[in-house]
Write a protein that holds these residues in place. Structure first.
Motif, mmCIF file in Angstrom:
data_model
loop_
_atom_site.group_PDB
_atom_site.id
_atom_site.type_symbol
_atom_site.label_atom_id
_atom_site.label_comp_id
_atom_site.label_asym_id
_atom_site.label_seq_id
_atom_site.Cartn_x
_atom_site.Cartn_y
_atom_site.Cartn_z
ATOM 1 N N THR A 126 7.597 -3.695 2.441
ATOM 2 C CA THR A 126 6.370 -3.085 2.944
ATOM 3 C C THR A 126 6.705 -1.729 3.533
ATOM 4 O O THR A 126 7.611 -1.617 4.363
ATOM 5 N N LEU A 127 6.005 -0.713 3.086
ATOM 6 C CA LEU A 127 6.143 0.626 3.638
ATOM 7 C C LEU A 127 4.913 0.878 4.495
ATOM 8 O O LEU A 127 3.793 0.936 3.986
ATOM 9 N N ASN A 128 5.112 0.971 5.794
ATOM 10 C CA ASN A 128 4.006 1.242 6.700
ATOM 11 C C ASN A 128 3.952 2.749 6.871
ATOM 12 O O ASN A 128 4.713 3.326 7.632
ATOM 13 N N ALA A 129 3.069 3.375 6.134
ATOM 14 C CA ALA A 129 2.973 4.829 6.127
ATOM 15 C C ALA A 129 1.874 5.262 7.079
ATOM 16 O O ALA A 129 0.697 5.181 6.755
ATOM 17 N N GLN A 130 2.255 5.729 8.265
ATOM 18 C CA GLN A 130 1.278 6.190 9.244
ATOM 19 C C GLN A 130 0.431 7.288 8.625
ATOM 20 O O GLN A 130 0.936 8.180 7.959
ATOM 21 N N GLN A 141 -1.399 7.111 6.132
ATOM 22 C CA GLN A 141 -1.507 6.992 4.679
ATOM 23 C C GLN A 141 -2.495 5.897 4.301
ATOM 24 O O GLN A 141 -2.472 5.384 3.209
ATOM 25 N N GLY A 185 -2.900 2.699 5.592
ATOM 26 C CA GLY A 185 -2.399 1.344 5.480
ATOM 27 C C GLY A 185 -0.996 1.248 4.948
ATOM 28 O O GLY A 185 -0.234 2.206 4.946
ATOM 29 N N GLU A 186 -0.692 0.061 4.482
ATOM 30 C CA GLU A 186 0.648 -0.245 4.021
ATOM 31 C C GLU A 186 0.701 -0.260 2.503
ATOM 32 O O GLU A 186 -0.289 -0.537 1.846
ATOM 33 N N LYS A 187 1.892 0.008 1.977
ATOM 34 C CA LYS A 187 2.141 -0.117 0.546
ATOM 35 C C LYS A 187 3.172 -1.220 0.377
ATOM 36 O O LYS A 187 4.068 -1.371 1.200
ATOM 37 N N GLU A 188 3.029 -1.992 -0.689
ATOM 38 C CA GLU A 188 3.955 -3.081 -0.930
ATOM 39 C C GLU A 188 4.632 -2.922 -2.276
ATOM 40 O O GLU A 188 4.061 -2.363 -3.208
ATOM 41 N N PHE A 233 8.247 3.366 -4.123
ATOM 42 C CA PHE A 233 6.903 3.556 -3.587
ATOM 43 C C PHE A 233 6.453 4.959 -4.016
ATOM 44 O O PHE A 233 6.865 5.949 -3.428
ATOM 45 N N VAL A 241 3.778 8.950 -1.902
ATOM 46 C CA VAL A 241 3.846 8.888 -0.453
ATOM 47 C C VAL A 241 3.738 10.313 0.064
ATOM 48 O O VAL A 241 4.466 11.195 -0.363
#
Length: 188
Positions: free
Chosen positions: A160-164, A166, A168-171, A182, A185
């Motif tokens: 899980t990439l929690n991109a502030q 962005q 939400g999150e990317k999985e 990912f 980004v």
């Protein structure tokens, strides 16, 4: 009796924050201040001018209210506005923005499939027209998941990439060789 909320609703106007009345205030006069509403409009496009239909456009987290020569951030829940989708020509209009004194200004955000979130740098006045939001492809965050002891690749790891900022999150899931990626980004 409980509490009561007083609202006002009229074409082109919104009321102040909800005013809660209790049984002691029901027999008193209650003033309700109505604010005129404005719009911000523009276009979402790529650097070459190609429109981005369907791009999500909304208020960027906060509105800014003038206090002397400085601006104070106010959470957008007070802005009474909703996000919109850009039309086939990439054009958008955000309605129902409170016109206030001193002036309230906004930052906008835009997001489209295959493009990272873009937040406008300039503060925009209510009634701003011809705002241009340019989306650009993002970067790719990639790598390999390995066992800390053996350095062997680990497949099937859910990442899980929690991109502030962005949205939400990317999985992603690591591949047989431990690789993951990912795409799109944004910087930040």
């Amino acid at each position: 009796l409980g509490k009561f909320a007083l609202f006002g609703n009229a074409e082109g106007y919104t009321s102040t924050e909800d005013q809660f009345l209790n049984k002691d205030r029901l027999e008193r006069d209650a003033d309700l201040v109505m604010y005129p509403m404005g719009t911000i409009s523009g276009v979402v496009q790529l650097a070459d001018g190609t429109p981005v239909p369907g791009a999500y456009v909304g208020l960027g987290g906060y509105q800014y209210k003038a206090e002397g020569k400085r601006f104070r951030q106010i959470h957008t829940s007070r802005a009474r506005a909703s996000a919109v989708a850009a039309d086939e020509e990439g054009r958008f209009t955000i309605n129902n923005l409170q016109i206030d004194t001193p002036a309230v200004q906004y930052k906008l955000l835009a997001k489209a499939e295959d493009y990272p979130l873009k937040i406008t740098e300039d503060l925009l006045d209510v009634a701003a027209t011809d705002v241009v939001i340019v989306l650009a492809p993002g970067s790719t965050v990639s790598g390999k998941v390995v066992n800390a002891v053996t350095q062997e690749p680990l497949p099937g790891i859910k990442l899980t990439l929690n991109a502030q900022f962005q949205m939400g999150e990317k999985e992603a899931t690591s591949a047989e060789d431990g690789a993951f990626s990912f795409p799109n980004v944004g910087a930040g």
